[in-house]
Motif scaffolding. Structure first.
Motif, PDB file in Angstrom:
ATOM      1  N   GLU A 118       4.574 -64.134  26.925  1.00 20.46           N
ATOM      2  CA  GLU A 118       5.941 -64.191  27.443  1.00 20.46           C
ATOM      3  C   GLU A 118       6.980 -63.955  26.353  1.00 20.46           C
ATOM      4  OE1 GLU A 118       6.496 -67.691  30.605  1.00 20.46           O
ATOM      5  OE2 GLU A 118       4.879 -68.009  29.179  1.00 20.46           O
ATOM      6  N   SER A 119       8.195 -63.724  26.788  1.00 22.60           N
ATOM      7  CA  SER A 119       9.298 -63.515  25.859  1.00 22.60           C
ATOM      8  C   SER A 119       9.437 -64.712  24.909  1.00 22.60           C
ATOM      9  CB  SER A 119      10.576 -63.344  26.681  1.00 22.60           C
ATOM     10  OG  SER A 119      11.631 -63.068  25.821  1.00 22.60           O
ATOM     11  N   GLY A 120       9.655 -64.405  23.644  1.00 20.13           N
ATOM     12  CA  GLY A 120       9.916 -65.457  22.664  1.00 20.13           C
ATOM     13  C   GLY A 120       8.681 -66.130  22.097  1.00 20.13           C
ATOM     14  N   CYS A 121       7.482 -65.592  22.391  1.00 20.25           N
ATOM     15  CA  CYS A 121       6.277 -66.292  21.928  1.00 20.25           C
ATOM     16  C   CYS A 121       5.845 -65.847  20.531  1.00 20.25           C
ATOM     17  CB  CYS A 121       5.145 -66.133  22.936  1.00 20.25           C
ATOM     18  SG  CYS A 121       4.589 -64.454  23.081  1.00 20.25           S
ATOM     19  N   GLY A 122       6.534 -64.856  19.943  1.00 15.86           N
ATOM     20  CA  GLY A 122       6.234 -64.488  18.555  1.00 15.86           C
ATOM     21  C   GLY A 122       5.564 -63.137  18.368  1.00 15.86           C
ATOM     22  N   LYS A 123       5.578 -62.297  19.396  1.00 15.23           N
ATOM     23  CA  LYS A 123       4.904 -60.996  19.298  1.00 15.23           C
ATOM     24  C   LYS A 123       5.573 -60.084  18.270  1.00 15.23           C
ATOM     25  CE  LYS A 123       5.623 -60.043  23.685  1.00 15.23           C
ATOM     26  NZ  LYS A 123       6.454 -61.205  24.064  1.00 15.23           N
ATOM     27  N   THR A 124       6.886 -59.933  18.397  1.00 18.69           N
ATOM     28  CA  THR A 124       7.598 -59.057  17.458  1.00 18.69           C
ATOM     29  C   THR A 124       7.484 -59.603  16.033  1.00 18.69           C
ATOM     30  OG1 THR A 124       9.122 -58.290  19.151  1.00 18.69           O
ATOM     31  CG2 THR A 124       9.867 -58.105  16.878  1.00 18.69           C
ATOM     32  N   THR A 125       7.599 -60.908  15.895  1.00 12.23           N
ATOM     33  CA  THR A 125       7.484 -61.512  14.558  1.00 12.23           C
ATOM     34  C   THR A 125       6.111 -61.217  13.957  1.00 12.23           C
ATOM     35  OG1 THR A 125       8.973 -63.270  15.294  1.00 12.23           O
ATOM     36  CG2 THR A 125       7.746 -63.672  13.267  1.00 12.23           C
ATOM     37  N   THR A 126       5.068 -61.239  14.790  1.00 15.38           N
ATOM     38  CA  THR A 126       3.730 -60.896  14.291  1.00 15.38           C
ATOM     39  C   THR A 126       3.701 -59.450  13.806  1.00 15.38           C
ATOM     40  OG1 THR A 126       2.749 -62.438  15.871  1.00 15.38           O
ATOM     41  CG2 THR A 126       1.262 -60.810  14.906  1.00 15.38           C
ATOM     42  N   PHE A 144       9.891 -49.443  17.281  1.00 15.07           N
ATOM     43  CA  PHE A 144      10.562 -50.728  17.392  1.00 15.07           C
ATOM     44  C   PHE A 144      10.938 -51.045  18.828  1.00 15.07           C
ATOM     45  CE2 PHE A 144      11.468 -49.122  13.147  1.00 15.07           C
ATOM     46  CZ  PHE A 144      11.029 -50.194  12.386  1.00 15.07           C
ATOM     47  N   GLN A 145      11.001 -52.341  19.098  1.00 18.05           N
ATOM     48  CA  GLN A 145      11.494 -52.805  20.384  1.00 18.05           C
ATOM     49  C   GLN A 145      12.943 -52.316  20.506  1.00 18.05           C
ATOM     50  OE1 GLN A 145      11.141 -57.051  20.751  1.00 18.05           O
ATOM     51  NE2 GLN A 145      11.269 -56.953  22.980  1.00 18.05           N
ATOM     52  N   GLY A 146      13.288 -51.709  21.638  1.00 19.72           N
ATOM     53  CA  GLY A 146      14.632 -51.169  21.774  1.00 19.72           C
ATOM     54  C   GLY A 146      14.792 -49.908  20.954  1.00 19.72           C
TER      55      GLY A 146
HETATM   56  N1  LIG Z   1      15.829 -64.196  12.579  1.00 13.64           N
HETATM   57  C1  LIG Z   1      15.481 -65.224  13.355  1.00 13.64           C
HETATM   58  N2  LIG Z   1      15.930 -66.476  13.075  1.00 13.64           N
HETATM   59  C2  LIG Z   1      15.567 -67.536  13.819  1.00 13.64           C
HETATM   60  N3  LIG Z   1      14.741 -67.471  14.873  1.00 13.64           N
HETATM   61  C3  LIG Z   1      14.257 -66.240  15.205  1.00 13.64           C
HETATM   62  C4  LIG Z   1      14.603 -65.064  14.477  1.00 13.64           C
HETATM   63  N4  LIG Z   1      13.978 -64.007  15.041  1.00 13.64           N
HETATM   64  C5  LIG Z   1      13.259 -64.500  16.081  1.00 13.64           C
HETATM   65  N5  LIG Z   1      13.420 -65.842  16.187  1.00 13.64           N
HETATM   66  C6  LIG Z   1      12.777 -66.762  17.139  1.00 13.64           C
HETATM   67  O1  LIG Z   1      11.372 -66.659  16.924  1.00 13.64           O
HETATM   68  C7  LIG Z   1      10.668 -66.787  18.149  1.00 13.64           C
HETATM   69  C8  LIG Z   1       9.751 -65.593  18.351  1.00 13.64           C
HETATM   70  O2  LIG Z   1      10.535 -64.424  18.527  1.00 13.64           O
HETATM   71  P1  LIG Z   1       9.915 -62.974  18.718  1.00 13.64           P
HETATM   72  O3  LIG Z   1      11.047 -62.022  18.729  1.00 13.64           O
HETATM   73  O4  LIG Z   1       8.854 -62.775  17.719  1.00 13.64           O
HETATM   74  O5  LIG Z   1       9.271 -63.098  20.170  1.00 13.64           O
HETATM   75  P2  LIG Z   1       8.696 -61.974  21.154  1.00 13.64           P
HETATM   76  O6  LIG Z   1       7.403 -62.500  21.647  1.00 13.64           O
HETATM   77  O7  LIG Z   1       8.707 -60.661  20.490  1.00 13.64           O
HETATM   78  O8  LIG Z   1       9.741 -62.001  22.360  1.00 13.64           O
HETATM   79  P3  LIG Z   1      10.226 -60.803  23.336  1.00 13.64           P
HETATM   80  O9  LIG Z   1       9.118 -60.590  24.336  1.00 13.64           O
HETATM   81  O10 LIG Z   1      11.447 -61.364  23.981  1.00 13.64           O
HETATM   82  O11 LIG Z   1      10.496 -59.616  22.495  1.00 13.64           O
HETATM   83  C9  LIG Z   1      11.727 -66.943  19.227  1.00 13.64           C
HETATM   84  O12 LIG Z   1      11.887 -68.318  19.476  1.00 13.64           O
HETATM   85  C10 LIG Z   1      12.966 -66.372  18.583  1.00 13.64           C
HETATM   86  O13 LIG Z   1      14.126 -66.968  19.112  1.00 13.64           O
END
Ligand SMILES: Nc1ncnc2c1ncn2[C@@H]1O[C@H](COP(=O)(O)OP(=O)(O)OP(=O)(O)O)[C@@H](O)[C@H]1O
Ligand SMILES: [Mg+2]
Length: 348
Positions: free
Chosen positions: A43-51, A114-116
């Motif tokens: 789901e959104s916000g679970c850390g995929k992009t950060t990974t 990249f996303q977007g």
């Molecule tokens: N620069 C930042 N500073 C603080 N928190 C952040 C930052 N970037 C992302 N986050 C938080 O880290 C968590 C993971 O975000 P991430 O973007 O990795 O999720 P995601 O799975 O890619 O979500 P989505 O499906 O919406 O793209 C979220 O809680 C987000 O709010």
């Protein structure tokens, strides 16, 4: 796994914020073989992009990598290469902003969509010139040769060659997306990290572009990490799947294993929240509740507050990662009991 290209070990990426930390990615482990596609879903916000960004070390300036994290690409550890221990934050490593060695890997060996990506091109330069520029930065060839390659890439991704000299605003959304894919392939990388590459497009265009991407990738033998919240997309494209929830990988395995022999209640919930990939009619169940706040994740299993199978231990202790079948892992106290019982595709 004989041909491991990428080995991510215990990767933790945390964001420093005023009130403390966001534990966005916490102890993630997976391997990817050469030429394979791994779907990273959740789901959104679970850390995929950060990974994804944690692999290429293209993280926001408030991101820190926990000591002990490793991202081994073709034998080299990117964490060691591009971070140093932070002087103030004990146990954390900070990313060195300019690192020539890491830069050599980006685009030429690993590229990212990249996303977007719609807005990834600089609006004031012609699209083709931006791709040519990227090629010339990394390869010792003439501008003419680079242009030739861009022409071939345009043919490959299905953009008319005379569009090379257009500006980004003259492209449709689908065309920009295709141009991004051309850019990602321009330097013949070993790995593409594609973060929601087609979510902004209509379903027909999305299907076509994904299909083309899969063909190109097979032809060029490029490995891919496909990040998406849409499980039906990965069902078709991925060899392996990693399911992410609240900064943890909760289930990993081959696509078949994860879809047909689901071992984690979160994956079961994800499957029932999406339309059946075979197109059969079925009532969709939304997953009750919402993912936890990652600055204060629940102790124990992070999914426990929403899990229909949760027992007391789930709220108290972080679950171990259990290998339920060879190469099939689930981070759940009851993985072994639930394996074979959960409603994956198999029960429909
Ligand atoms: N620069 C930042 N500073 C603080 N928190 C952040 C930052 N970037 C992302 N986050 C938080 O880290 C968590 C993971 O975000 P991430 O973007 O990795 O999720 P995601 O799975 O890619 O979500 P989505 O499906 O919406 O793209 C979220 O809680 C987000 O709010
Ligand atoms: Mg994302």
């Amino acid at each position: 796994m004989a041909n491991v290209l990428l080995d991510v070990k215990n990767l933790s990426v945390h964001y420093k914020i005023l009130s403390g930390w966001v534990y966005a990615v916490d102890g993630v482990n997976f391997k990817l073989e050469k030429g394979h596609t791994m779907g990273l879903v959740g789901e959104s916000g679970c850390g995929k992009t950060t990974t994804g960004y944690g692999i290429t070390q293209l993280l926001a300036s408030n991101a820190f990598i926990k000591e002990g994290s490793k991202v081994i690409f073709d034998g080299r550890d990117f964490v060691e290469m591009s971070t140093v221990p932070d002087k103030k934050l004990k146990g954390y490593r900070r990313i060195i902003e300019y690192h020539p060695e890491m830069r050599k890997y980006r685009w030429s060996r690993i590229s990212m969509i990249f996303q977007g990506a719609m807005n990834a091109f600089n609006p004031v330069y012609k699209v083709g010139d931006q791709i040519i520029e990227a090629i010339l930065t990394h390869e010792d060839i003439t501008e003419e040769e680079a242009r030739k390659r861009v022409e071939e890439l345009y043919k490959l991704v299905g953009i008319p060659v005379d569009r090379i000299d257009n500006y980004p605003h003259e492209y449709s959304g689908g065309m920009k997306q295709r141009a991004m894919i051309a850019m990602a392939l321009a330097l013949k990388p070993d790995l593409i990290i594609a973060d929601e590459p087609t979510t902004a497009l209509d379903v027909v265009t999305q299907d076509r572009i994904l299909g083309e991407m899969a063909n190109l990738q097979k032809k060029e033998k490029v490995a891919m990490i496909l990040i998406t919240h849409d499980v039906s997309v990965v069902a078709e494209m991925a060899d392996e799947i990693a399911v992410m929830y609240a900064g943890h990988l909760v289930e990993t395995g081959t696509t078949r294993q994860v879809f047909k022999e689901t071992a984690h209640p979160y994956m079961e919930a994800l499957l029932s929240a999406f339309p059946n990939i075979k197109g059969e009619k079925k009532r969709l169940k939304a997953i009750p509740g919402s993912p936890p706040d990652l600055s204060n994740p629940p102790k124990g299993c992070r999914f426990a507050p929403r899990c229909p199978y949760a027992k007391d231990i789930c709220l108290e202790e972080e679950p171990p990662v259990v290998e339920v079948a060879p190469g099939h892992f689930a981070k759940c106290h009851f993985a072994e009991e639930l394996y074979g019982e959960l409603g994956g595709e198999r029960n429909e």
